[in-house]
Each structure stands twice: as structure tokens, then as C-alpha cells.
Design a protein around this motif. Structure first.
Motif: not given
Length: 262
Positions: A104-121
Motif C-alpha cells: 500500500t506504499d503507493i497510497a501514502r504520498p496521496v494521503v500526505l498531500v491530502y493532510l497538508a491541504a486540509i492543514g493549510a485550509y
């Protein structure tokens, strides 16, 4: 009767401090016990498997104390809790199964980008729009995804708390409710892994983390109730961005231990 004098407090002290700091942040902001404790254990020099086993073992026990503390502080929305916890448990069980058979490592960068976007919002939104409770949407799928990601590497708090805040939920109620539900999800995941981890995961590191975590949980719940909603949202946003950055750094570099004695 436990002989307190026979306990190696000097050896436990670094782990107690790590557990206290990680659980204080987790109880106050609804996330980050895993990433803080695991990262600091690696810096102390623990092998990655030992650090992960200790973190997962203690997280299940400390989250129960944190959830009870939030309930006593009236930080829990029980109808929302009921909508989160069962999908979270199901997602956790499926996450364990997927982790066993699928990479499942391929999903990790996607989740990290999502978390950063939510944090910035959240950081952008906090000073601009007052928070007012309204019925949350897609709670079941959110709990399922949070439980799934918790099993496959950690993510219940950041995903669920961050999303509820982004939807407009009162910050202290979002943090408290997610903490209360986390106990059931984490214990389910830990039980599913117990055949692999066994009792050997409860090491000196886990003992110290547990002592510090239980001590910090009531203080974190108390802070949640007293921090202003805008500041709480901003702090959650900062932590989400920090988790994302640390995740990307860990993808690129191996951790360098500070102490080599473990």
C-alpha cells in the motif's frame, strides 16, 4: 504489590517523557500520538519494528484514558461517536487484511498531500469563519477510511479530526469525539495484529510510553476545552502540515538515531 523502588526509573524516563508529550498533543488536538512517539523512538535509536510495536501497543491503552477524560470534560458528541465507531472498526479490520496481502506504499504520498491541504485550509479558515455545529456528512465513510488508514500505517486522528473540522464542526467536540472513538478502533487493529506482535511488543519502551501517556491524557482533554476554537483549529492545521512534511522526509531519508545503545 509492585515494588516501586525496583523499577528502573532512569531507563524509563526518556520513554515516559516521549509518551507524555505525544499523548498531550494527541488528547488536546485529536491526533499525532503515533507520529510523535514513533519518530522520537527512532531518534533514540530503537529499531523501526520495535518502535512501531511499542507505539501501537500503547496507543490502544492510552486512547482509552484519553477518551474517558474527554467524556468527563463533556467534549464528546455521542450521536456522532456512534456514527463513527462501527465503520472505523470495520475499516481497521479490512486495513489489517489488506496490509497482509497488498503493498500500500503507493497510497501514502496521496494521503500526505491530502493532510497538508486540509492543514493549510484550517489555518486559512480559522480567523475568517466562526465555527458552528451542524450535522456532519459522510461520517460512515470517513470513519471507515480513518480506520483503514490507521491499520495500514496510522491516520485515524489526522484524517477524521481534520475532515470534521473542515466541515465546520466545533473544534473541541471534534477532537473529543474522535479521541473517544479511537480507543475502539485502535484496540480492534491491535487485536488483529496480536498474532504477529505478541506480548513481546510490551517492552521497556512501551511501559514508559504508557506511563507518560496515561499521565498526559487528562491534561490534554482539559486543554481542549479551554483553548479558543480559532487557536485550536490553527494548531490542528499546523500539526497536519507537520505530519505531512515528516511523512515526505521519511519517504526520502532513513532516520538517523541520536543514541545507539538500543
Amino acid at each position: 504489590m509492585i515494588d516501586l523502588a525496583s523499577i528502573p526509573w532512569a531507563d524509563l524516563a526518556p520513554f515516559i517523557l516521549i509518551g507524555f508529550l505525544a499523548q498531550l498533543v494527541d488528547s488536546a488536538l485529536g491526533m499525532a500520538f503515533g507520529v510523535i512517539s514513533n519518530s522520537l523512538l527512532l531518534l533514540l535509536g530503537l529499531p523501526p519494528m520495535a518502535a512501531s510495536a511499542a507505539t501501537h501497543t500503547v496507543e490502544g491503552l492510552a486512547s482509552g484514558t484519553s477518551g474517558a477524560a474527554h467524556a468527563l470534560q463533556r467534549n464528546v458528541d455521542w450521536p456522532l461517536f456512534a456514527r463513527l465507531v462501527l465503520p472505523g472498526i470495520v475499516g481497521g479490520l479490512i486495513g489489517v487484511w489488506v496490509l497482509t496481502f497488498v503493498h500500500t506504499d503507493i497510497a501514502r504520498p496521496v494521503v500526505l498531500v491530502y493532510l497538508a491541504a486540509i492543514g493549510a485550509y484550517l489555518i486559512w479558515r480559522a480567523p475568517r469563519r466562526p465555527q458552528a455545529y451542524r450535522r456532519m456528512r459522510l461520517v460512515g465513510p470517513l470513519g471507515f477510511i480513518g480506520g483503514f488508514l490507521d491499520a495500514s500505517g496510522g491516520g485515524w486522528g489526522p484524517i477524521v479530526t481534520g475532515n470534521l473540522l473542515a466541515q465546520g464542526m466545533t473544534p473541541r467536540m471534534a477532537v473529543g469525539t474522535v479521541n473517544a472513538a479511537e480507543f475502539f478502533v485502535t484496540v480492534t487493529v491491535l487485536s488483529a495484529f496480536i498474532g504477529t506482535l505478541g506480548l513481546s511488543s510490551f517492552t521497556q519502551a512501551a511501559s514508559g510510553l504508557l506511563i507518560g501517556g496515561i499521565a498526559a491524557a487528562p491534561a490534554g482533554a482539559w486543554l481542549t476545552k479551554r483553548i479558543s476554537p480559532k487557536l485550536l483549529m490553527q494548531l490542528v492545521g499546523i500539526v497536519l502540515i507537520g505530519i505531512s512534511l515528516w511523512g515526505f522526509i521519511s519517504l526520502m531519508f532513513d532516520p538517523v538515531p541520536v543514541f545507539q545503545r538500543f
